[in-house]
Write a protein that holds these residues in place. Structure first.
Motif, PDB file in Angstrom:
ATOM      1  N   ASN A  54      -3.537   0.674  -7.576  1.00  0.00           N
ATOM      2  CA  ASN A  54      -2.974   1.526  -6.270  1.00  0.00           C
ATOM      3  C   ASN A  54      -4.188   1.569  -5.676  1.00  0.00           C
ATOM      4  O   ASN A  54      -5.396   1.983  -5.921  1.00  0.00           O
ATOM      5  N   GLN A  55      -3.874   1.880  -4.356  1.00  0.00           N
ATOM      6  CA  GLN A  55      -5.012   2.199  -3.343  1.00  0.00           C
ATOM      7  C   GLN A  55      -5.782   3.336  -3.506  1.00  0.00           C
ATOM      8  O   GLN A  55      -5.350   4.478  -4.017  1.00  0.00           O
ATOM      9  N   CYS A  60      -5.462   1.018   2.266  1.00  0.00           N
ATOM     10  CA  CYS A  60      -4.576   0.215   2.012  1.00  0.00           C
ATOM     11  C   CYS A  60      -4.835  -1.260   2.607  1.00  0.00           C
ATOM     12  O   CYS A  60      -4.462  -2.117   1.992  1.00  0.00           O
ATOM     13  N   HIS A 165       0.507   1.161   8.025  1.00  0.00           N
ATOM     14  CA  HIS A 165       0.323   0.753   6.724  1.00  0.00           C
ATOM     15  C   HIS A 165       0.454  -0.720   6.359  1.00  0.00           C
ATOM     16  O   HIS A 165       0.932  -1.403   7.036  1.00  0.00           O
ATOM     17  N   ASP A 190       2.452  -3.586  -2.430  1.00  0.00           N
ATOM     18  CA  ASP A 190       2.169  -2.389  -1.461  1.00  0.00           C
ATOM     19  C   ASP A 190       1.287  -1.670  -2.154  1.00  0.00           C
ATOM     20  O   ASP A 190       1.323  -1.063  -3.140  1.00  0.00           O
ATOM     21  N   PRO A 191       0.118  -1.627  -1.412  1.00  0.00           N
ATOM     22  CA  PRO A 191      -0.950  -0.651  -2.115  1.00  0.00           C
ATOM     23  C   PRO A 191      -0.844   0.597  -2.491  1.00  0.00           C
ATOM     24  O   PRO A 191      -1.385   1.152  -3.314  1.00  0.00           O
ATOM     25  N   ALA A 192       0.084   1.212  -1.725  1.00  0.00           N
ATOM     26  CA  ALA A 192       0.726   2.593  -2.308  1.00  0.00           C
ATOM     27  C   ALA A 192       1.179   2.755  -3.564  1.00  0.00           C
ATOM     28  O   ALA A 192       0.956   3.804  -4.262  1.00  0.00           O
TER      29      ALA A 192
END
Length: 221
Positions: A54-55, A60, A165, A190-192
């Motif tokens: 994850n980011q 992101c 985002h 999704d980097p989140a």
């Protein structure tokens, strides 16, 4: 020294430098498409994506670029040279594409069918009928299991109305109508949260979130 003799002396070094530079530049490759438990998606090694994880806060765009290059190259992208107080799109071979919603969705669909991940700029949209996080960029995550996808309600939220985002779109619903596409036909890394406690997570895009007025797509150039 005669100019031709000087040239003969430096030519091997110049050729070696050119070879090194060409090796360092990102190469425009393509991934194959496969139907994975009901999602038509680009083939990639989920362990490579999970190793990126994850980011980091505020990055992101960089992580979306790293996922994209990892899918294309079949090797984990370190992101070297791709960040300078913001993503350096050209360092990963990506360039901007702009248009209205229909044009962006058509481009998304055609790029994926050509084996190329697309980086998409999202903004929050208002979701009715929920008690928390009414402003969000997505609602559903798809967690990969040995039996298929486990659909989880897990909203993602853009914390900045200015920057939005960035996500890396890698798949679409095989039942999607090419003549009537919507954002929710597409699935992204999704980097989140690509890693949900070590499990690969895809995020389904939410209608009304593609930021058409602000650099909506980055495509392989």
């Amino acid at each position: 020294m005669h100019p031709s003799a000087r040239l003969r002396r430096i030519l091997p070094a110049l050729l070696a430098l050119l070879a090194l530079l060409s090796f360092a530049l990102p190469r425009a490759r393509a991934a194959s498409l496969e139907n994975r438990h009901g999602i038509q998606m680009l083939a990639f090694d989920e362990d490579q994506i999970l190793s990126i994880g994850n980011q980091a806060p505020g990055q992101c765009s960089l992580y979306a670029l790293r996922y994209a290059r990892t899918v294309l190259d079949g090797a984990v992208s370190s992101g070297a040279g791709m960040w300078s107080n913001g993503a350096v799109w050209s360092a990963a071979g990506y360039t901007g594409f702009a248009g209205d919603l229909d044009a962006c969705l058509d481009k998304l669909y055609s790029e994926l069918n050509a084996g190329r991940p697309v980086i998409v700029h999202l903004q929050n949209t208002t979701v009715n009928g929920v008690s928390k996080h009414t402003e969000r960029t997505s609602t559903e995550e798809y967690h990969l299991t040995s039996a298929g996808w486990d659909v989880v309600n897990y909203p993602h939220i853009s914390t900045s109305d200015t920057y939005g985002h960035w996500v890396c779109v890698v798949g679409f619903d095989p039942a999607a109508d090419p003549e009537g596409l919507s954002e929710s036909d597409f699935f992204a890394l999704d980097p989140a949260r690509v890693s949900a406690n070590g499990t690969l997570a895809l995020t389904r895009l939410l209608d009304g979130t593609l930021w058409t007025d602000n650099s909506p797509l980055k495509v392989l150039g």
